[in-house]
Enzyme design. Structure first.
Site, PDB file in Angstrom:
ATOM      1  N   ASP A  32      -6.677  15.708 -28.370  1.00 39.17           N
ATOM      2  CA  ASP A  32      -8.109  16.058 -28.425  1.00 39.17           C
ATOM      3  C   ASP A  32      -8.417  17.207 -27.461  1.00 39.17           C
ATOM      4  OD1 ASP A  32      -8.022  14.876 -25.974  1.00 39.17           O
ATOM      5  OD2 ASP A  32      -9.805  13.641 -26.257  1.00 39.17           O
ATOM      6  N   HIS A  49      -8.110  24.159 -32.810  1.00 36.39           N
ATOM      7  CA  HIS A  49      -7.072  23.361 -33.477  1.00 36.39           C
ATOM      8  C   HIS A  49      -5.770  24.158 -33.600  1.00 36.39           C
ATOM      9  CE1 HIS A  49      -9.623  20.010 -34.158  1.00 36.39           C
ATOM     10  NE2 HIS A  49     -10.412  20.599 -35.039  1.00 36.39           N
ATOM     11  N   LEU A 143      15.253  13.397 -30.093  1.00 39.01           N
ATOM     12  CA  LEU A 143      13.845  12.992 -29.947  1.00 39.01           C
ATOM     13  C   LEU A 143      13.276  12.429 -31.251  1.00 39.01           C
ATOM     14  CD1 LEU A 143      11.056  13.228 -28.323  1.00 39.01           C
ATOM     15  CD2 LEU A 143      10.798  15.403 -29.503  1.00 39.01           C
TER      16      LEU A 143
HETATM   17  C1  FPP Z   1      -9.427  15.903 -31.855  1.00 43.83           C
HETATM   18  O1  FPP Z   1     -10.070  16.669 -30.844  1.00 43.83           O
HETATM   19  C2  FPP Z   1      -8.354  16.618 -32.563  1.00 43.83           C
HETATM   20  C3  FPP Z   1      -8.053  16.374 -33.867  1.00 43.83           C
HETATM   21  C4  FPP Z   1      -8.775  15.381 -34.668  1.00 43.83           C
HETATM   22  C5  FPP Z   1      -7.031  17.129 -34.602  1.00 43.83           C
HETATM   23  C6  FPP Z   1      -5.657  17.280 -34.058  1.00 43.83           C
HETATM   24  C7  FPP Z   1      -4.764  17.609 -35.199  1.00 43.83           C
HETATM   25  C8  FPP Z   1      -4.309  18.830 -35.538  1.00 43.83           C
HETATM   26  C9  FPP Z   1      -4.566  20.033 -34.691  1.00 43.83           C
HETATM   27  C10 FPP Z   1      -3.558  18.970 -36.846  1.00 43.83           C
HETATM   28  C11 FPP Z   1      -2.153  19.387 -36.733  1.00 43.83           C
HETATM   29  C12 FPP Z   1      -1.275  18.297 -36.324  1.00 43.83           C
HETATM   30  C13 FPP Z   1       0.034  18.446 -35.977  1.00 43.83           C
HETATM   31  C14 FPP Z   1       0.777  17.261 -35.480  1.00 43.83           C
HETATM   32  C15 FPP Z   1       0.756  19.701 -36.077  1.00 43.83           C
HETATM   33  P1  FPP Z   1     -11.073  17.850 -31.153  1.00 43.83           P
HETATM   34  O2  FPP Z   1     -10.316  19.013 -31.522  1.00 43.83           O
HETATM   35  O3  FPP Z   1     -12.096  17.379 -32.080  1.00 43.83           O
HETATM   36  O4  FPP Z   1     -11.654  18.328 -29.809  1.00 43.83           O
HETATM   37  P2  FPP Z   1     -12.867  17.745 -29.007  1.00 43.83           P
HETATM   38  O5  FPP Z   1     -12.336  16.450 -28.488  1.00 43.83           O
HETATM   39  O6  FPP Z   1     -13.053  18.781 -27.955  1.00 43.83           O
HETATM   40  O7  FPP Z   1     -14.030  17.625 -29.936  1.00 43.83           O
END
Ligand code: FPP
Length: 214
Positions: A32, A49, A143
């Protein structure tokens, strides 16, 4: 360029400073903070992201190099479906892109790609790439990269309890057989050690439905 070289030097030093006798066996990361990171830079969440995926690439390589046995990434929770459809689609595409770009290198580095969660609800293209990566790397011995996708700790427990209840009804199990060890055998993480370290990059301290009963 100067900045990038400086970051690489800092990273190399950080890896050199690791006490190799204290490497955690299992590291779990709640992915996150991407949105907040982008916001502080005046950029859209999608930018955050993408940067998050770049960081993940580095983390996976480092964990593999320093001998971490399990790395679990909480990439998409059962609650994440409530996000706007455009964001959900963009996340799914980032996952597909990551797997397509990285699977060869992961395989060369002896990484096993695994997933936990109910992936049957993900778009078909994600399921195909995940299955391909899993099959391709299943003979490896390095891993274990566990991608938690459409994963929720509560959902995992419900599924485990339902399966156990069916086994009891069918007389394959007795109520007295139900204990911690038995329940753990019905979890997605069956056979894996509990995480030694859970990292939440945003700085929050909640588990947010991740690996609840470990
Ligand atoms: C949550 O925090 C993050 C997510 C729900 C997405 C994470 C997943 C990816 C980036 C997809 C790719 C995955 C892999 C394993 C390659 P947020 O970004 O909403 O941030 P915040 O907590 O600041 O709102």
């Amino acid at each position: 360029m100067f900045f990038r070289n400086k970051i690489t030097a800092v990273k190399k030093k950080a890896v050199k400073d690791i006490d190799m006798s204290k490497i955690p066996e299992h590291i779990a990361i709640i992915m996150d903070g991407n949105g907040r990171w982008a916001k502080t830079r005046g950029m859209p969440r999608s930018f955050g992201h993408k940067a998050g995926v770049e960081t993940i690439r580095e983390i996976v390589k480092t964990c593999s190099n320093i001998g971490v046995k399990y790395l679990t990434l909480y990439a998409f929770s059962t609650e994440n479906w409530k996000r706007p459809p455009d964001e959900v689609n963009a996340l799914m595409m980032l996952l597909v892109e990551y797997l397509r770009k990285e699977v060869d290198e992961l395989h060369q580095n002896n990484v096993v790609v695994n997933f936990i969660g109910d992936i049957s609800a993900l778009p078909q293209v994600c399921q195909d790439e995940l299955t391909n990566a899993k099959n391709r790397t299943k003979q490896n011995s390095g891993l274990i990269l566990n991608l938690a996708l459409n994963y929720g700790g509560r959902d995992e427990l419900i599924k485990a309890f339902k399966t156990i209840a069916i086994e009891i009804v069918n007389r394959n199990l007795d109520v007295d057989d139900v204990n911690e060890e038995l329940i753990s055998k019905f979890l997605y993480t069956k056979g894996m050690p509990d995480p030694d370290l859970v990292i939440r990059p945003s700085g929050e301290y909640r588990l947010s439905n991740f690996l609840l009963c470990r």
